[in-house]
Design an enzyme around this catalytic site. Sequence first.
Site, PDB file in Angstrom:
ATOM      1  N   TRP A 132       6.860   6.027 -11.692  1.00  0.00           N
ATOM      2  CA  TRP A 132       5.529   6.580 -11.399  1.00  0.00           C
ATOM      3  C   TRP A 132       4.962   7.116 -12.703  1.00  0.00           C
ATOM      4  CZ3 TRP A 132       2.468   6.360  -7.188  1.00  0.00           C
ATOM      5  CH2 TRP A 132       1.306   7.130  -7.216  1.00  0.00           C
ATOM      6  N   GLN A 165      -5.945   7.210  -5.720  1.00  0.00           N
ATOM      7  CA  GLN A 165      -5.648   7.650  -7.078  1.00  0.00           C
ATOM      8  C   GLN A 165      -6.123   6.672  -8.146  1.00  0.00           C
ATOM      9  OE1 GLN A 165      -1.404   8.839  -5.711  1.00  0.00           O
ATOM     10  NE2 GLN A 165      -1.777  10.084  -7.512  1.00  0.00           N
ATOM     11  N   ARG A 168       4.168  -1.232  -6.327  1.00  0.00           N
ATOM     12  CA  ARG A 168       3.996  -0.449  -5.108  1.00  0.00           C
ATOM     13  C   ARG A 168       2.591   0.143  -5.105  1.00  0.00           C
ATOM     14  NH1 ARG A 168       5.231   5.340  -4.130  1.00  0.00           N
ATOM     15  NH2 ARG A 168       5.196   5.661  -1.874  1.00  0.00           N
ATOM     16  N   ASN A 217       3.761   7.828   3.043  1.00  0.00           N
ATOM     17  CA  ASN A 217       4.290   8.323   1.772  1.00  0.00           C
ATOM     18  C   ASN A 217       4.517   9.830   1.827  1.00  0.00           C
ATOM     19  OD1 ASN A 217       4.659   8.083  -1.313  1.00  0.00           O
ATOM     20  ND2 ASN A 217       3.105   9.683  -1.112  1.00  0.00           N
ATOM     21  N   GLU A 218       5.679  10.262   1.325  1.00  0.00           N
ATOM     22  CA  GLU A 218       6.005  11.688   1.223  1.00  0.00           C
ATOM     23  C   GLU A 218       5.609  12.438   2.489  1.00  0.00           C
ATOM     24  OE1 GLU A 218       5.890  12.467  -3.599  1.00  0.00           O
ATOM     25  OE2 GLU A 218       4.201  13.155  -2.371  1.00  0.00           O
ATOM     26  N   GLU A 227       9.358   6.688  -6.406  1.00  0.00           N
ATOM     27  CA  GLU A 227       8.684   7.422  -7.482  1.00  0.00           C
ATOM     28  C   GLU A 227       9.708   8.175  -8.310  1.00  0.00           C
ATOM     29  OE1 GLU A 227       5.399   9.951  -6.461  1.00  0.00           O
ATOM     30  OE2 GLU A 227       4.608   8.540  -4.969  1.00  0.00           O
ATOM     31  N   ASN A 251      11.300   9.670  -3.285  1.00  0.00           N
ATOM     32  CA  ASN A 251      10.576  10.143  -4.468  1.00  0.00           C
ATOM     33  C   ASN A 251      11.339  11.325  -5.055  1.00  0.00           C
ATOM     34  OD1 ASN A 251       8.701   8.296  -3.642  1.00  0.00           O
ATOM     35  ND2 ASN A 251       7.044   9.757  -3.306  1.00  0.00           N
ATOM     36  N   HIS A 280      -1.159   7.119   2.401  1.00  0.00           N
ATOM     37  CA  HIS A 280      -0.811   7.896   1.212  1.00  0.00           C
ATOM     38  C   HIS A 280      -1.817   9.047   1.090  1.00  0.00           C
ATOM     39  CE1 HIS A 280       1.330   7.678  -2.848  1.00  0.00           C
ATOM     40  NE2 HIS A 280       0.503   8.702  -2.974  1.00  0.00           N
ATOM     41  N   TYR A 335      11.831  13.849  -8.664  1.00  0.00           N
ATOM     42  CA  TYR A 335      11.387  14.245  -9.997  1.00  0.00           C
ATOM     43  C   TYR A 335      12.313  15.272 -10.647  1.00  0.00           C
ATOM     44  CZ  TYR A 335       7.052  11.748  -9.056  1.00  0.00           C
ATOM     45  OH  TYR A 335       6.142  10.762  -8.773  1.00  0.00           O
TER      46      TYR A 335
END
Length: 513
Positions: A448, A50, A105, A194-195, A405, A338, A149, A340
């Site tokens: 994030w 990213q 991170r 990750n996730e 996140e 994570n 990731h 949101y």
Amino acid sequence: MLELSLSTVFFKFVVINIALFVVLVHGANSFTRHDFPPGFVFGTGSSAYQVEGASNQDGRTPSIWDTFAQAGSMHGDTGDVACDGYHKYKEDVQLMVDTGIDAYRFSISWSRLIPNGKGAINPKGLQYYNNLINELISYGIQPHVTLHHYDLPQVLESEYGGWVSRKIVKDFTAYADVCFREFGDRVKYWTTVNEANVFSLGGYDSGNMPPGRCSPPFGVVDNCSAGSSSTEPYLVTHHILLAHASAARLYEKRYKDKQHGFIGMNIFQYWFVPFTNSITDKIAAQRAKDFYIGWYLNPLIFGDYPEIMKKNVGSRFPAFTSLESERIKGSFDFIGLNYYNTMHVKDKSSSLNLKIRDFFADTGVELIFVRNESAYEFPITPSGLVGILEDMKQHYGNPLTYIHENGQRTRRNSSLEDWPRVKYLHAHIQSLLEAVRNGSNVKGYFEWSLLDAFELLDGYESSYGLYYIDLDDPDLVRQPKLSAYWYSHFLKANRSFSSIGFIKSLSHDYFSH
């Protein structure tokens, strides 16, 4: 390019006065980072594909994310250049210093460090991560490193199907061994995947994430070139858990006594709320928790998958041997979370009558996303974060947790005046403080993200960063948004902090930049 200039001063004062009114109306309890327990860390995050760019430089080979993006699957956007963090890492570390964070991170690109997926180490890749880690430590910033990731080396995907094959366990463990050996004298916090739950579903059921595998009629992409939405998500998760446990046990056996580090896995979590007060919707909300969260937490904490999953999925569900169950159970020092937004849950048990099912049909639920007024930003629901932490405390033994996140989505290039992000961060950090005071075992919070990066779901259409980057600017200059000033103000405040105090300081601090 978006700019902060004196010509906009009058407008900014109007914005500030409106925002002050909003804060006064909604209330702004004073709190400071020093209200959190000693040792609690505040940071921000990114991932290799990213932000790094330099996708074909210095020996790096493609990952499955490169392949997925270059096929046009992400609005034609790619991470070939991204934020050019590969060349601008010193500048980015200085941004972290200016912001005042404790920890950063980031992820290591497996295909940059080991271009063939296994075997020889790439000296240039090794040098880059050593340089980044050393730069962070020189300023007192803790590196928190993720090993995977969404970016498995494409060569392993092509060779044996990557995560759908049990061969990945051996190769991932060898890769982790290299990272522990080369960086573990300075890196104390390791996240394996990750996730993991989102990666399994997006990459192997709906097909809208790397590597884009799916099968009709379940895939959301136009053409499912390969895969089985009915079986592969479960198989991939099975192998992720085995690979995680293998790497964690390796670290425990070979490195922990000398390096004194910590190993965890990261899981994406919604807070699931029944759509109505009906018994069926309440049961459906619990079923959603079992499928989306218990899918990983139950094996890690109890040694096996949730019973409702085994019942609904049946013969398509892989099983652990007693030895595998023993190795997976307790194979972590912390859980990365994570979060949101919340998700409303409606019973849809009728989907269990389908002859061919995927994960989403197996859940027997319908998820309903309650959108914000803008229909783009996340609704501000910090109660969901508190609910998740309380649920982990009550049902999973209150494991050591890091919020890896948490942040607000806005449209890219919308404005440096990102008040929605300021309000979002204020609300969630304040609620996190309440959860910690109520006994939740959380030791860190990572916003994030540091920069406007190449995002997983929509490339460069959305923005999460504290710092804006104009992609049309060849120098990719970083510019602080209002949220960067807010976060910095919160992190550096020695006395009681509130958004009102921050707003009052803007007439001097904000316009001086």
